[in-house]
Design an enzyme around this catalytic site. Sequence first.
Site, PDB file in Angstrom:
ATOM      1  CG  HIS A   1      47.035 -15.512  36.955  1.00 54.81           C
ATOM      2  ND1 HIS A   1      47.793 -14.457  36.471  1.00 54.81           N
ATOM      3  CD2 HIS A   1      47.835 -16.598  36.873  1.00 54.81           C
ATOM      4  CE1 HIS A   1      48.990 -14.903  36.122  1.00 54.81           C
ATOM      5  NE2 HIS A   1      49.040 -16.191  36.348  1.00 54.81           N
TER       6      HIS A   1
ATOM      7  CG  HIS B   1      50.254 -20.113  38.042  1.00 58.90           C
ATOM      8  ND1 HIS B   1      50.985 -19.087  37.477  1.00 58.90           N
ATOM      9  CD2 HIS B   1      51.093 -20.719  38.918  1.00 58.90           C
ATOM     10  CE1 HIS B   1      52.203 -19.085  37.982  1.00 58.90           C
ATOM     11  NE2 HIS B   1      52.294 -20.049  38.856  1.00 58.90           N
TER      12      HIS B   1
ATOM     13  CB  CYS C   1      32.197 -20.366  45.803  1.00 57.85           C
ATOM     14  SG  CYS C   1      32.358 -19.074  44.561  1.00 57.85           S
ATOM     15  CG  HIS C   2      27.546 -21.351  41.761  1.00 55.04           C
ATOM     16  ND1 HIS C   2      28.779 -21.573  41.155  1.00 55.04           N
ATOM     17  CD2 HIS C   2      26.705 -22.282  41.234  1.00 55.04           C
ATOM     18  CE1 HIS C   2      28.666 -22.579  40.291  1.00 55.04           C
ATOM     19  NE2 HIS C   2      27.427 -23.027  40.333  1.00 55.04           N
TER      20      HIS C   2
ATOM     21  CB  THR D   1      41.652 -20.906  52.083  1.00 57.22           C
ATOM     22  OG1 THR D   1      41.268 -20.087  53.195  1.00 57.22           O
ATOM     23  CG2 THR D   1      41.012 -20.351  50.821  1.00 57.22           C
TER      24      THR D   1
ATOM     25  NE  ARG E   1      32.027 -16.818  62.641  1.00 63.79           N
ATOM     26  CZ  ARG E   1      30.952 -16.038  62.625  1.00 63.79           C
ATOM     27  NH1 ARG E   1      30.901 -15.004  61.783  1.00 63.79           N
ATOM     28  NH2 ARG E   1      29.929 -16.273  63.431  1.00 63.79           N
TER      29      ARG E   1
ATOM     30  CD  GLU F   1      25.438 -25.496  38.775  1.00 62.27           C
ATOM     31  OE1 GLU F   1      25.239 -26.322  39.705  1.00 62.27           O
ATOM     32  OE2 GLU F   1      26.489 -24.850  38.665  1.00 62.27           O
TER      33      GLU F   1
ATOM     34  CE1 TYR G   1      29.255 -20.209  52.702  1.00 58.72           C
ATOM     35  CE2 TYR G   1      26.919 -20.327  53.258  1.00 58.72           C
ATOM     36  CZ  TYR G   1      27.951 -19.779  52.520  1.00 58.72           C
ATOM     37  OH  TYR G   1      27.682 -18.783  51.604  1.00 58.72           O
ATOM     38  CD  GLN G   2      28.777 -27.426  60.764  1.00 58.51           C
ATOM     39  OE1 GLN G   2      28.787 -26.259  61.155  1.00 58.51           O
ATOM     40  NE2 GLN G   2      29.669 -28.319  61.184  1.00 58.51           N
TER      41      GLN G   2
ATOM     42  CG  ASN H   1      36.458 -19.621  44.233  1.00 62.52           C
ATOM     43  OD1 ASN H   1      37.522 -19.948  43.715  1.00 62.52           O
ATOM     44  ND2 ASN H   1      35.289 -20.031  43.781  1.00 62.52           N
TER      45      ASN H   1
ATOM     46  CB  CYS I   1      50.672 -16.828  32.882  1.00 62.93           C
ATOM     47  SG  CYS I   1      50.844 -18.074  34.183  1.00 62.93           S
TER      48      CYS I   1
ATOM     49  CG  ASN J   1      38.003 -27.472  61.704  1.00 60.11           C
ATOM     50  OD1 ASN J   1      37.143 -27.690  62.548  1.00 60.11           O
ATOM     51  ND2 ASN J   1      38.995 -26.603  61.906  1.00 60.11           N
TER      52      ASN J   1
ATOM     53  CB  CYS K   1      52.882 -14.894  35.407  1.00 60.40           C
ATOM     54  SG  CYS K   1      52.952 -16.390  36.364  1.00 60.40           S
TER      55      CYS K   1
END
Length: 260
Positions: free
Chosen positions: A105, A164, A224-225, A174, A207, A251, A193-194, A216, A100, A202, A81
């Site tokens: 990215h 990308h 992810c926040h 992930t 973890r 938020e 998270y659980q 991330n 790009c 899963n 790229c």
Amino acid sequence: MRASSCKLEQRSFCGLKQSSAFLSLTSWVCRTSPSANGALRAACSPPRQRLAKDRRRQASPSTMASRRVPKMTSKEGTSQCQEKHAVLLSPVGKLEISGCETGVHEIKLPRLSVLPNGTEAAMRCELSGSVTSMPEPLQQCAAWLNAYFCEPSRTEQLPLPPFHHPMLQQDSFTKEVLWTLLREVKFGEAISYQQLAERAGNSRAARAVGGAMRSNPIPIIIPCHRVICSSGQIGNYGGGNVMKEWLLSHEKLQKEKLAD
């Protein structure tokens, strides 16, 4: 036989073809002086073999570097790229965007040490540099982030920029976690998270979900926040806990305003 005579014989042998007589003589010299064994082998190795070894030695550092830092490639991986960069001045500091023509990215966050108050965090963003020189995915990314901070109601109407990054293209848990988070956890919401592990398929992988959040590459857009501990504590964040607290509060406040 003395070591010096071994070296003399070694030099004379290297010009000979590898006939059966030469191989037997070589074996005899190596048995007589074990210390000459390694040097004799190196000196008498065929040129092609020595050249291949040299190439491997020269290539090893760059090979290791490419493993540490994944290279971005265009659509079918045929060429690397042409990465471009932009900086968005936001209420939480400078957001560094790279990408790009194919997609975004990364978004790199600053680390906040002090929580911005209402005056300091005036809801406005400013893009550093020329917009016209940026690839379209970076323009879309900057527009989406600007709406997130200044007019959150518009984020649903704006297209998400294409991504990308290898992590979001290859099949992995992930990738599944990050896409599940993006699709299902909306503005003003939070998830543990659980719970996210269960939604990603899963329930025992809480973890691993934490590891996915740390990896991330597109924070804020891939939110992810919004992933917190089951206890209600906000947990860790790449931009620091202060930034995570600010984003969640932002938020919540904006969602309440939209509800009124």
